[in-house]
Design a protein around this motif. Structure first.
Motif, PDB file in Angstrom:
ATOM      1  N   ASP A  12      76.181  41.821 -24.665  1.00  0.00           N
ATOM      2  CA  ASP A  12      77.132  41.712 -23.551  1.00  0.00           C
ATOM      3  C   ASP A  12      76.941  40.457 -22.712  1.00  0.00           C
ATOM      4  O   ASP A  12      77.894  39.754 -22.401  1.00  0.00           O
ATOM      5  CB  ASP A  12      77.056  42.948 -22.642  1.00  0.00           C
ATOM      6  CG  ASP A  12      77.662  44.189 -23.287  1.00  0.00           C
ATOM      7  OD1 ASP A  12      78.448  44.038 -24.251  1.00  0.00           O
ATOM      8  OD2 ASP A  12      77.354  45.300 -22.823  1.00  0.00           O
ATOM      9  N   HIS A  13      75.707  40.162 -22.299  1.00  0.00           N
ATOM     10  CA  HIS A  13      75.457  38.983 -21.451  1.00  0.00           C
ATOM     11  C   HIS A  13      75.762  37.682 -22.203  1.00  0.00           C
ATOM     12  O   HIS A  13      76.254  36.719 -21.611  1.00  0.00           O
ATOM     13  CB  HIS A  13      74.023  38.970 -20.928  1.00  0.00           C
ATOM     14  CG  HIS A  13      73.721  40.078 -19.976  1.00  0.00           C
ATOM     15  ND1 HIS A  13      74.404  40.253 -18.791  1.00  0.00           N
ATOM     16  CD2 HIS A  13      72.803  41.081 -20.041  1.00  0.00           C
ATOM     17  CE1 HIS A  13      73.922  41.313 -18.161  1.00  0.00           C
ATOM     18  NE2 HIS A  13      72.956  41.828 -18.899  1.00  0.00           N
ATOM     19  N   LEU A  26      77.985  37.365 -24.724  1.00  0.00           N
ATOM     20  CA  LEU A  26      79.446  37.269 -24.867  1.00  0.00           C
ATOM     21  C   LEU A  26      80.098  36.805 -23.573  1.00  0.00           C
ATOM     22  O   LEU A  26      80.993  35.955 -23.575  1.00  0.00           O
ATOM     23  CB  LEU A  26      80.028  38.620 -25.301  1.00  0.00           C
ATOM     24  CG  LEU A  26      79.702  39.053 -26.722  1.00  0.00           C
ATOM     25  CD1 LEU A  26      80.177  40.494 -26.960  1.00  0.00           C
ATOM     26  CD2 LEU A  26      80.323  38.110 -27.737  1.00  0.00           C
ATOM     27  N   ARG A  27      79.648  37.342 -22.450  1.00  0.00           N
ATOM     28  CA  ARG A  27      80.192  36.948 -21.147  1.00  0.00           C
ATOM     29  C   ARG A  27      79.911  35.464 -20.868  1.00  0.00           C
ATOM     30  O   ARG A  27      80.766  34.739 -20.385  1.00  0.00           O
ATOM     31  CB  ARG A  27      79.594  37.825 -20.046  1.00  0.00           C
ATOM     32  CG  ARG A  27      80.159  37.562 -18.670  1.00  0.00           C
ATOM     33  CD  ARG A  27      79.718  38.663 -17.706  1.00  0.00           C
ATOM     34  NE  ARG A  27      80.081  38.352 -16.350  1.00  0.00           N
ATOM     35  CZ  ARG A  27      81.270  38.591 -15.811  1.00  0.00           C
ATOM     36  NH1 ARG A  27      82.214  39.157 -16.539  1.00  0.00           N
ATOM     37  NH2 ARG A  27      81.521  38.277 -14.560  1.00  0.00           N
ATOM     38  N   THR A  28      78.707  35.019 -21.211  1.00  0.00           N
ATOM     39  CA  THR A  28      78.360  33.608 -21.025  1.00  0.00           C
ATOM     40  C   THR A  28      79.245  32.726 -21.892  1.00  0.00           C
ATOM     41  O   THR A  28      79.745  31.693 -21.425  1.00  0.00           O
ATOM     42  CB  THR A  28      76.870  33.374 -21.355  1.00  0.00           C
ATOM     43  OG1 THR A  28      76.069  34.193 -20.488  1.00  0.00           O
ATOM     44  CG2 THR A  28      76.491  31.918 -21.181  1.00  0.00           C
ATOM     45  N   LYS A  29      79.462  33.107 -23.134  1.00  0.00           N
ATOM     46  CA  LYS A  29      80.323  32.314 -24.034  1.00  0.00           C
ATOM     47  C   LYS A  29      81.741  32.214 -23.472  1.00  0.00           C
ATOM     48  O   LYS A  29      82.344  31.134 -23.484  1.00  0.00           O
ATOM     49  CB  LYS A  29      80.353  32.937 -25.431  1.00  0.00           C
ATOM     50  CG  LYS A  29      79.070  32.764 -26.196  1.00  0.00           C
ATOM     51  CD  LYS A  29      79.170  33.462 -27.546  1.00  0.00           C
ATOM     52  CE  LYS A  29      77.880  33.337 -28.330  1.00  0.00           C
ATOM     53  NZ  LYS A  29      77.991  33.954 -29.672  1.00  0.00           N
ATOM     54  N   ASP A  30      82.269  33.329 -22.980  1.00  0.00           N
ATOM     55  CA  ASP A  30      83.617  33.323 -22.396  1.00  0.00           C
ATOM     56  C   ASP A  30      83.685  32.361 -21.207  1.00  0.00           C
ATOM     57  O   ASP A  30      84.626  31.581 -21.067  1.00  0.00           O
ATOM     58  CB  ASP A  30      84.035  34.728 -21.942  1.00  0.00           C
ATOM     59  CG  ASP A  30      84.338  35.662 -23.098  1.00  0.00           C
ATOM     60  OD1 ASP A  30      84.534  35.182 -24.242  1.00  0.00           O
ATOM     61  OD2 ASP A  30      84.377  36.884 -22.859  1.00  0.00           O
ATOM     62  N   GLN A  31      82.669  32.412 -20.346  1.00  0.00           N
ATOM     63  CA  GLN A  31      82.684  31.550 -19.166  1.00  0.00           C
ATOM     64  C   GLN A  31      82.458  30.085 -19.532  1.00  0.00           C
ATOM     65  O   GLN A  31      83.042  29.193 -18.914  1.00  0.00           O
ATOM     66  CB  GLN A  31      81.664  32.049 -18.140  1.00  0.00           C
ATOM     67  CG  GLN A  31      82.116  33.373 -17.539  1.00  0.00           C
ATOM     68  CD  GLN A  31      81.329  33.783 -16.323  1.00  0.00           C
ATOM     69  OE1 GLN A  31      80.667  32.980 -15.672  1.00  0.00           O
ATOM     70  NE2 GLN A  31      81.414  35.071 -15.991  1.00  0.00           N
ATOM     71  N   GLU A  34      85.784  28.741 -20.661  1.00  0.00           N
ATOM     72  CA  GLU A  34      86.624  28.432 -19.501  1.00  0.00           C
ATOM     73  C   GLU A  34      86.164  27.156 -18.799  1.00  0.00           C
ATOM     74  O   GLU A  34      86.986  26.340 -18.383  1.00  0.00           O
ATOM     75  CB  GLU A  34      86.611  29.614 -18.525  1.00  0.00           C
ATOM     76  CG  GLU A  34      87.252  30.864 -19.081  1.00  0.00           C
ATOM     77  CD  GLU A  34      86.961  32.111 -18.259  1.00  0.00           C
ATOM     78  OE1 GLU A  34      87.466  33.186 -18.649  1.00  0.00           O
ATOM     79  OE2 GLU A  34      86.225  32.045 -17.249  1.00  0.00           O
ATOM     80  N   ARG A  80      87.194  26.908 -15.116  1.00  0.00           N
ATOM     81  CA  ARG A  80      86.144  27.606 -14.357  1.00  0.00           C
ATOM     82  C   ARG A  80      85.280  26.581 -13.644  1.00  0.00           C
ATOM     83  O   ARG A  80      84.857  25.603 -14.231  1.00  0.00           O
ATOM     84  CB  ARG A  80      85.279  28.463 -15.275  1.00  0.00           C
ATOM     85  CG  ARG A  80      84.106  29.121 -14.554  1.00  0.00           C
ATOM     86  CD  ARG A  80      83.352  30.106 -15.437  1.00  0.00           C
ATOM     87  NE  ARG A  80      84.137  31.290 -15.672  1.00  0.00           N
ATOM     88  CZ  ARG A  80      84.232  32.323 -14.829  1.00  0.00           C
ATOM     89  NH1 ARG A  80      83.585  32.312 -13.682  1.00  0.00           N
ATOM     90  NH2 ARG A  80      84.962  33.375 -15.136  1.00  0.00           N
ATOM     91  N   ASP A 116      79.493  33.328 -12.997  1.00  0.00           N
ATOM     92  CA  ASP A 116      79.019  34.549 -12.350  1.00  0.00           C
ATOM     93  C   ASP A 116      78.367  35.499 -13.354  1.00  0.00           C
ATOM     94  O   ASP A 116      78.490  36.705 -13.244  1.00  0.00           O
ATOM     95  CB  ASP A 116      80.142  35.228 -11.561  1.00  0.00           C
ATOM     96  CG  ASP A 116      81.303  35.683 -12.436  1.00  0.00           C
ATOM     97  OD1 ASP A 116      81.258  35.490 -13.668  1.00  0.00           O
ATOM     98  OD2 ASP A 116      82.260  36.239 -11.881  1.00  0.00           O
ATOM     99  N   VAL A 117      77.656  34.917 -14.311  1.00  0.00           N
ATOM    100  CA  VAL A 117      76.917  35.739 -15.262  1.00  0.00           C
ATOM    101  C   VAL A 117      75.608  36.191 -14.612  1.00  0.00           C
ATOM    102  O   VAL A 117      75.037  35.489 -13.779  1.00  0.00           O
ATOM    103  CB  VAL A 117      76.624  34.972 -16.578  1.00  0.00           C
ATOM    104  CG1 VAL A 117      77.904  34.621 -17.303  1.00  0.00           C
ATOM    105  CG2 VAL A 117      75.798  33.742 -16.343  1.00  0.00           C
TER     106      VAL A 117
END
Length: 184
Positions: free
Chosen positions: A47-48, A50-55, A58, A64, A68-69
């Motif tokens: 999860d962390h 994947l969220r970092t990759k998305d940000q 951006e 972005r 905010d990870v």
């Protein structure tokens, strides 16, 4: 347990590392202080990560300005204080090593601040690339000066295109030792 995954960026492949608490590493190829993945396991669905990759997607697309990870950073209390100060440095601004030293109430510890900045385990996310020498010159970056130059140029381009001002940018340092990336 530390999990890792790779991320293809405009700066080459980044190795991302995370624990159950948050992102713990972001390393460039040939990163100066990277110690290796011993005892880590690959987890492209973490999860962390994947969220970092998305940000990061951006950020590199100019969409972005603030990450905010969740973070799980390990370091000395002094290093953590320096990294906390870096995390407050707004998009579109740069600071000097001296101003970071003053921010962490150690104005004579400029070299120690430089060392702590160099040991930042999550480059880009905690924006150590925004720190310049006292003359405004590029100096030191664990991922290499070409990457630092690229990140500053990316932020300058996206700052110029922003429709709104950076909140609280003028208040980052009471001594006024921050400056816009812009050279007008």
């Amino acid at each position: 347990m530390t999990s890792y995954s790779e991320y293809r960026s405009p700066l080459g492949i980044l190795l991302l590392a995370a624990t159950e608490r948050g992102l713990s590493g972001l390393y460039f190829e040939q990163h100066k202080y990277f110690k290796g993945t011993q005892d880590w396991r690959r987890d492209d669905g973490h999860d962390h990560l994947l969220r970092t990759k998305d940000q990061l997607d951006e950020y590199f697309a100019g969409q972005r300005q603030v990450f905010d990870v969740a973070l799980d950073l390990r370091g000395t209390p002094f290093q953590r204080a320096v990294w906390d100060a870096l995390a407050l440095l707004p998009f579109g601004l740069t600071a000097t090593y001296q101003s970071i030293a003053q921010r962490v109430a150690s104005p004579k510890a400029v070299r120690a601040v430089g060392t702590a900045i160099g040991r930042n385990p999550v480059s880009i996310i905690v924006p150590c690339h925004r720190v310049l020498g006292s003359s405004g010159a590029l100096s030191g970056y664990a991922g290499g000066l070409d990457r630092k130059r690229y990140l500053l140029a990316l932020e300058e381009k996206n700052y110029r295109g922003a429709e709104t001002a950076i909140p609280a940018a003028a208040d980052f340092f009471a001594d006024g030792q921050t400056r816009l990336l812009l050279q007008e």
